[in-house]
Design a protein around this motif. Sequence first.
Motif, PDB file in Angstrom:
ATOM      1  N   PRO A 163       0.818  -1.221   0.000  1.00 21.90           N
ATOM      2  CA  PRO A 163       0.000   0.000   0.000  1.00 21.90           C
ATOM      3  C   PRO A 163       0.843   1.259   0.000  1.00 21.90           C
ATOM      4  O   PRO A 163       1.920   1.291   0.609  1.00 21.90           O
ATOM      5  N   THR A 165       0.342   3.835   1.551  1.00 22.84           N
ATOM      6  CA  THR A 165       0.445   4.390   2.914  1.00 22.84           C
ATOM      7  C   THR A 165       1.698   3.874   3.634  1.00 22.84           C
ATOM      8  O   THR A 165       2.121   4.451   4.642  1.00 22.84           O
ATOM      9  N   GLU A 166       2.301   2.807   3.130  1.00 26.95           N
ATOM     10  CA  GLU A 166       3.547   2.313   3.740  1.00 26.95           C
ATOM     11  C   GLU A 166       4.723   3.257   3.491  1.00 26.95           C
ATOM     12  O   GLU A 166       5.809   3.074   4.026  1.00 26.95           O
ATOM     13  N   GLN A 167       4.479   4.275   2.651  1.00 26.71           N
ATOM     14  CA  GLN A 167       5.517   5.302   2.459  1.00 26.71           C
ATOM     15  C   GLN A 167       5.943   5.895   3.799  1.00 26.71           C
ATOM     16  O   GLN A 167       7.114   6.203   4.009  1.00 26.71           O
ATOM     17  N   TRP A 168       4.970   6.083   4.713  1.00 23.99           N
ATOM     18  CA  TRP A 168       5.288   6.683   6.007  1.00 23.99           C
ATOM     19  C   TRP A 168       6.348   5.858   6.720  1.00 23.99           C
ATOM     20  O   TRP A 168       7.319   6.387   7.234  1.00 23.99           O
ATOM     21  N   LEU A 186      -1.155  13.083   2.054  1.00 25.43           N
ATOM     22  CA  LEU A 186      -1.659  11.944   1.275  1.00 25.43           C
ATOM     23  C   LEU A 186      -0.539  10.976   0.885  1.00 25.43           C
ATOM     24  O   LEU A 186      -0.696  10.164  -0.015  1.00 25.43           O
ATOM     25  N   ALA A 187       0.583  11.080   1.562  1.00 25.55           N
ATOM     26  CA  ALA A 187       1.726  10.179   1.343  1.00 25.55           C
ATOM     27  C   ALA A 187       2.376  10.353  -0.027  1.00 25.55           C
ATOM     28  O   ALA A 187       2.977   9.426  -0.566  1.00 25.55           O
TER      29      ALA A 187
ATOM     30  N   LEU B 149      -5.219   8.025  -3.361  1.00 29.57           N
ATOM     31  CA  LEU B 149      -5.443   8.684  -2.070  1.00 29.57           C
ATOM     32  C   LEU B 149      -6.086  10.060  -2.228  1.00 29.57           C
ATOM     33  O   LEU B 149      -6.605  10.623  -1.268  1.00 29.57           O
TER      34      LEU B 149
END
Lengths: 242, 210
Positions: A163, A165-168, A186-187, B149
């Motif tokens: 995902p 969101t795993e950028q974080w 938004l990553a 997103l």
Amino acid sequence: MPVIRDIPLSLEISEVLRREGLGGYSKVRPEIKSLITELLAGVKKAHLLEPAVAYEIYSITEMSQSQVSLEGNLVLQCSLLSSLLPQAKELAIAVCTIGPRLEKQVTDYTNRGEPLRGILLDGIGSAAVDSLTQEVCKFITGEASSRGYQASSPISPGMPGLPITEQWQLLEMVPAREIGVSLTPLAIMSPRKSTSMVIGIGPQMTTWTQAEVCGRCNLRRTCPYKVIPRRGGVVKRTDQRL
Amino acid sequence: MAGDLVNTLADLKEQEVIKIAKDRLSAGEEPLKILDDARKAMGIVGKRFADGQYFIPDLVYSGEILKAVTEIVKPKLTKVAETKRLGKVVFGTVAGDIHDIGKDIVVFMLDVSGFEVFDLGVDVPAQKFVDKIKESGAPIVGLSGFLTLAFDSMKQTVEAIKDAGLRDKVKVMIGGGQITDEVRKYTGADAFGKDAMAGVSLAKKWIGAG
């Protein structure tokens, strides 16, 4: 944690054209080709590319279907690794950027009413990020090889199974700030001409080509930037599906 | 002569187009007629783009040629004709997203097609869209977002427009990397454009000029 700068990039015209949406069998207008050549020279002259990578290699402590646990109690939500790289012993996490200068020049062109130069330069920036990714992969492969291991091809957030969101998490695992890379709420990476990736390291790793990744993407029918497999068996096949 | 300008511009022969435009103007031709022919040419460019004969750089190149023609005839236009625009559009990349190149292409193509575009830039909060719609009275809003997103941000922007009591007064189009009709329904937008020319066509249709 390691940071490498001044990485030499080779910008092949075919790759630049692909990133302009002019790859494959597209006819390229001579005016546009000559403008790309002029812009490429300008990129070099004005030092618009400042390639840098921040990376770190972590030992894998546990791998389940949905996540990978790493040394230091770190966890990455990634369902791809157990199916694609079950033999991985380590994960290399890398964040790369070509810096903000090229993007600023793109904005300047657009604001000056020269959008054609802007979009062509933007495509050159994308090709530069691709080239940087390849250089980083070569480097990680060399490092793995020196320890008797192989390195996989890269997996980036946004690919199915990892995902975005795993950028974080990825940016926390390397000194991304040292190379000036951060995330929006938004990553999305800033500078935009940046990328992050995960590379499996182990005794026997699977590799794949960008053409194969493009061939399995949801946008494969319409994407103007896709990599088309070359004839003559240059594309290396794998049994694994990405 | 008219056919020359239409076909020459459609074939993206920049220098020839500029010469024809100057010659026609020197011959005393009505400047609006020259602009009208140039816009006809853009219709052909749009079709060639849709057919896959032209690509994004060609599309933007055609816009730059049209802009050059507009600059040539502008001094000869009356004040009324000069300021006459097809309609107003508020455009921006939604909050949290900083991608601008796709948005810039659509804004440019809308501008050269005759729209007055209020470009709010990137990472635009929903309230800023609402404020600009109120201030400008624009009946069309374009929301750009590149990654999945951004869809939530688009949805929040459409909801903010609704909460401000403006939803019935504006048509909302969305566009970006992976937009589909499912996404359009999710965000509450009226339509989506798969590329810049689709955005221009939608805007023209909504103001009754398509």
